[in-house]
Motif scaffolding. Structure first.
Motif, PDB file in Angstrom:
ATOM      1  N   ALA A   1       4.374  -1.685 -10.241  1.00  0.00           N
ATOM      2  CA  ALA A   1       5.160  -1.288  -9.083  1.00  0.00           C
ATOM      3  C   ALA A   1       4.752  -2.233  -7.954  1.00  0.00           C
ATOM      4  CB  ALA A   1       4.875   0.162  -8.707  1.00  0.00           C
ATOM      5  N   ILE A   2       5.673  -2.493  -7.060  1.00  0.00           N
ATOM      6  CA  ILE A   2       5.379  -3.354  -5.913  1.00  0.00           C
ATOM      7  C   ILE A   2       5.836  -2.597  -4.682  1.00  0.00           C
ATOM      8  CG2 ILE A   2       5.713  -5.621  -4.872  1.00  0.00           C
ATOM      9  CD1 ILE A   2       6.798  -6.494  -7.673  1.00  0.00           C
ATOM     10  N   ALA A   3       4.917  -2.317  -3.765  1.00  0.00           N
ATOM     11  CA  ALA A   3       5.235  -1.543  -2.564  1.00  0.00           C
ATOM     12  C   ALA A   3       4.890  -2.354  -1.321  1.00  0.00           C
ATOM     13  CB  ALA A   3       4.459  -0.230  -2.565  1.00  0.00           C
ATOM     14  N   CYS A   4       5.847  -2.412  -0.395  1.00  0.00           N
ATOM     15  CA  CYS A   4       5.634  -3.136   0.863  1.00  0.00           C
ATOM     16  C   CYS A   4       6.731  -2.730   1.848  1.00  0.00           C
ATOM     17  CB  CYS A   4       5.678  -4.645   0.615  1.00  0.00           C
ATOM     18  SG  CYS A   4       5.261  -5.653   2.054  1.00  0.00           S
TER      19      CYS A   4
ATOM     20  N   ASP B   1      -0.229  -9.437   9.753  1.00  0.00           N
ATOM     21  CA  ASP B   1      -1.417  -8.789  10.319  1.00  0.00           C
ATOM     22  C   ASP B   1      -1.413  -7.274  10.136  1.00  0.00           C
ATOM     23  OD1 ASP B   1      -2.492 -11.177  11.079  1.00  0.00           O
ATOM     24  OD2 ASP B   1      -1.749 -11.073  13.141  1.00  0.00           O
ATOM     25  N   ASP B   2      -0.238  -6.673  10.159  1.00  0.00           N
ATOM     26  CA  ASP B   2      -0.165  -5.216  10.082  1.00  0.00           C
ATOM     27  C   ASP B   2       0.572  -4.730   8.834  1.00  0.00           C
ATOM     28  OD1 ASP B   2       2.293  -6.203  10.820  1.00  0.00           O
ATOM     29  OD2 ASP B   2       2.738  -4.560  12.196  1.00  0.00           O
ATOM     30  N   MET B   3       0.731  -5.589   7.822  1.00  0.00           N
ATOM     31  CA  MET B   3       1.517  -5.196   6.661  1.00  0.00           C
ATOM     32  C   MET B   3       0.915  -5.748   5.370  1.00  0.00           C
ATOM     33  SD  MET B   3       5.515  -5.972   5.827  1.00  0.00           S
ATOM     34  CE  MET B   3       5.792  -6.177   7.553  1.00  0.00           C
ATOM     35  N   ALA B   4       0.721  -4.846   4.410  1.00  0.00           N
ATOM     36  CA  ALA B   4       0.151  -5.237   3.116  1.00  0.00           C
ATOM     37  C   ALA B   4       1.161  -4.986   2.005  1.00  0.00           C
ATOM     38  CB  ALA B   4      -1.126  -4.456   2.839  1.00  0.00           C
ATOM     39  N   ILE B   5       0.952  -5.680   0.900  1.00  0.00           N
ATOM     40  CA  ILE B   5       1.732  -5.444  -0.310  1.00  0.00           C
ATOM     41  C   ILE B   5       0.762  -4.855  -1.335  1.00  0.00           C
ATOM     42  CG2 ILE B   5       1.411  -7.812  -1.151  1.00  0.00           C
ATOM     43  CD1 ILE B   5       4.265  -7.665  -2.285  1.00  0.00           C
ATOM     44  N   PHE B   6       1.180  -3.806  -2.033  1.00  0.00           N
ATOM     45  CA  PHE B   6       0.350  -3.108  -3.010  1.00  0.00           C
ATOM     46  C   PHE B   6       0.995  -3.248  -4.380  1.00  0.00           C
ATOM     47  CE2 PHE B   6      -0.213  -1.071   1.056  1.00  0.00           C
ATOM     48  CZ  PHE B   6      -1.589  -0.930   1.151  1.00  0.00           C
ATOM     49  N   ILE B   7       0.186  -3.621  -5.379  1.00  0.00           N
ATOM     50  CA  ILE B   7       0.719  -3.797  -6.729  1.00  0.00           C
ATOM     51  C   ILE B   7      -0.202  -3.119  -7.740  1.00  0.00           C
ATOM     52  CG2 ILE B   7       1.454  -5.450  -8.487  1.00  0.00           C
ATOM     53  CD1 ILE B   7       2.057  -7.398  -6.239  1.00  0.00           C
TER      54      ILE B   7
ATOM     55  N   ASP C   1       8.136  -4.779   3.861  1.00  0.00           N
ATOM     56  CA  ASP C   1       9.042  -5.921   3.942  1.00  0.00           C
ATOM     57  C   ASP C   1       9.601  -6.227   2.550  1.00  0.00           C
ATOM     58  OD1 ASP C   1      10.387  -8.269   4.435  1.00  0.00           O
ATOM     59  OD2 ASP C   1       8.625  -9.393   5.088  1.00  0.00           O
ATOM     60  N   GLU C   2      10.859  -5.894   2.325  1.00  0.00           N
ATOM     61  CA  GLU C   2      11.457  -6.114   1.004  1.00  0.00           C
ATOM     62  C   GLU C   2      11.515  -7.596   0.653  1.00  0.00           C
ATOM     63  OE1 GLU C   2      14.868  -4.097  -1.747  1.00  0.00           O
ATOM     64  OE2 GLU C   2      15.400  -4.490   0.345  1.00  0.00           O
ATOM     65  N   LYS C   3      11.601  -8.472   1.668  1.00  0.00           N
ATOM     66  CA  LYS C   3      11.611  -9.912   1.398  1.00  0.00           C
ATOM     67  C   LYS C   3      10.287 -10.352   0.753  1.00  0.00           C
ATOM     68  CE  LYS C   3      14.929 -11.019   4.956  1.00  0.00           C
ATOM     69  NZ  LYS C   3      15.137 -11.543   6.298  1.00  0.00           N
ATOM     70  N   ALA C   4       9.177  -9.743   1.143  1.00  0.00           N
ATOM     71  CA  ALA C   4       7.881 -10.074   0.546  1.00  0.00           C
ATOM     72  C   ALA C   4       7.842  -9.656  -0.928  1.00  0.00           C
ATOM     73  CB  ALA C   4       6.758  -9.385   1.325  1.00  0.00           C
ATOM     74  N   ILE C   5       8.480  -8.539  -1.238  1.00  0.00           N
ATOM     75  CA  ILE C   5       8.559  -8.093  -2.626  1.00  0.00           C
ATOM     76  C   ILE C   5       9.388  -9.079  -3.444  1.00  0.00           C
ATOM     77  CG2 ILE C   5       9.430  -6.288  -4.169  1.00  0.00           C
ATOM     78  CD1 ILE C   5       8.769  -4.251  -1.966  1.00  0.00           C
ATOM     79  N   ILE C   6      10.528  -9.453  -2.918  1.00  0.00           N
ATOM     80  CA  ILE C   6      11.416 -10.387  -3.621  1.00  0.00           C
ATOM     81  C   ILE C   6      10.720 -11.738  -3.820  1.00  0.00           C
ATOM     82  CG2 ILE C   6      13.575 -11.679  -3.435  1.00  0.00           C
ATOM     83  CD1 ILE C   6      14.703  -9.091  -2.029  1.00  0.00           C
ATOM     84  N   LYS C   7      10.001 -12.187  -2.813  1.00  0.00           N
ATOM     85  CA  LYS C   7       9.272 -13.457  -2.920  1.00  0.00           C
ATOM     86  C   LYS C   7       8.220 -13.365  -4.022  1.00  0.00           C
ATOM     87  CE  LYS C   7       6.475 -16.728  -0.310  1.00  0.00           C
ATOM     88  NZ  LYS C   7       5.762 -17.003   0.906  1.00  0.00           N
ATOM     89  N   PHE C   8       7.495 -12.248  -4.077  1.00  0.00           N
ATOM     90  CA  PHE C   8       6.494 -12.074  -5.124  1.00  0.00           C
ATOM     91  C   PHE C   8       7.146 -12.086  -6.500  1.00  0.00           C
ATOM     92  CE2 PHE C   8       4.394  -9.314  -8.172  1.00  0.00           C
ATOM     93  CZ  PHE C   8       3.167  -9.937  -8.271  1.00  0.00           C
ATOM     94  N   LYS C   9       8.255 -11.387  -6.645  1.00  0.00           N
ATOM     95  CA  LYS C   9       8.935 -11.330  -7.941  1.00  0.00           C
ATOM     96  C   LYS C   9       9.438 -12.707  -8.390  1.00  0.00           C
ATOM     97  CE  LYS C   9      11.857  -7.842  -8.327  1.00  0.00           C
ATOM     98  NZ  LYS C   9      12.763  -6.721  -8.005  1.00  0.00           N
TER      99      LYS C   9
ATOM    100  N   GLU D   1       4.907   5.679   4.742  1.00  0.00           N
ATOM    101  CA  GLU D   1       5.139   4.496   5.568  1.00  0.00           C
ATOM    102  C   GLU D   1       6.543   3.904   5.404  1.00  0.00           C
ATOM    103  OE1 GLU D   1       2.943   3.353   7.851  1.00  0.00           O
ATOM    104  OE2 GLU D   1       1.681   5.073   7.330  1.00  0.00           O
ATOM    105  N   LYS D   2       7.383   4.588   4.639  1.00  0.00           N
ATOM    106  CA  LYS D   2       8.765   4.148   4.403  1.00  0.00           C
ATOM    107  C   LYS D   2       8.819   2.715   3.839  1.00  0.00           C
ATOM    108  CE  LYS D   2      10.878   7.198   7.817  1.00  0.00           C
ATOM    109  NZ  LYS D   2       9.804   8.129   7.895  1.00  0.00           N
TER     110      LYS D   2
END
Length: 173
Positions: free
Chosen positions: A159-162, A145-151, A164-172, A58-59
């Motif tokens: 590992a954090i996969a998503c 609605d169409d995008m999940a973050i996996f940890i 949207d890199e902004k969602a990863i940064i927000k989580f961190k 899913e890149k």
């Protein structure tokens, strides 16, 4: 407890820093007196490979995080009290014979990993994440609605996969 001293080197051989850590002597702990439970779930290899395969297909962006002071976040159980002789170099005048009562985990204690995991699990649920039913070390959350973050987590590494890199940064953060 004892002090563990380490010299950290950069990959090019240059001195990076000196490190000191206070580590509990967990081998002196007795079941039922100093600890009760030690089990802490860790990610299954098949789950981790699945997350990475999905991320590649899913890149997705993938970040790695190591919570360096994780064990210090997990509060110890109220029914078990652990006392620590004041370590060398931490004594003040008049401290002879005094001890510290630990309220949080310490690297080296048998229950520290479990206590960190319970703390982290409660925090993840407050953030809206759900645990995978077949692997309790894999957390997911829909960020759109169409995008999940996996940890996936393994003790204090994750590992954090998503997409949207902004969602990863927000989580961190």
């Amino acid at each position: 407890a004892k002090w563990v001293f380490t010299i950290k080197w950069l990959p090019n051989g240059v001195l990076d820093k000196y490190s000191a850590r206070l580590v509990g002597k967990g081998f002196t702990q007795k079941y039922g007196i100093d600890f009760k439970e030690t089990f802490s779930p860790t990610i299954k290899h098949t789950s981790l490979r699945s997350v990475f395969a999905l991320a590649a297909r899913e890149k997705m962006y993938v970040h790695q995080v190591d919570v360096s002071t994780a064990y210090f976040y997990g509060p110890l159980e109220d029914d078990v009290e652990i006392y620590l002789e004041i370590p060398d170099g931490m004594h003040e005048p008049g401290d002879e014979g005094k001890v510290w009562r630990l309220l949080k985990g310490l690297p080296g204690l048998k229950q520290s990993g479990r206590r960190w995991n319970k703390f982290f699990d409660a925090w993840m649920k407050k953030q809206g994440f759900t645990k995978c039913q077949s692997d309790h070390s894999l957390y997911t959350k829909w960020v759109k609605d169409d995008m999940a973050i996996f940890i996936p987590i393994h003790v204090d590494d994750m590992a954090i996969a998503c997409k949207d890199e902004k969602a990863i940064i927000k989580f961190k953060e």
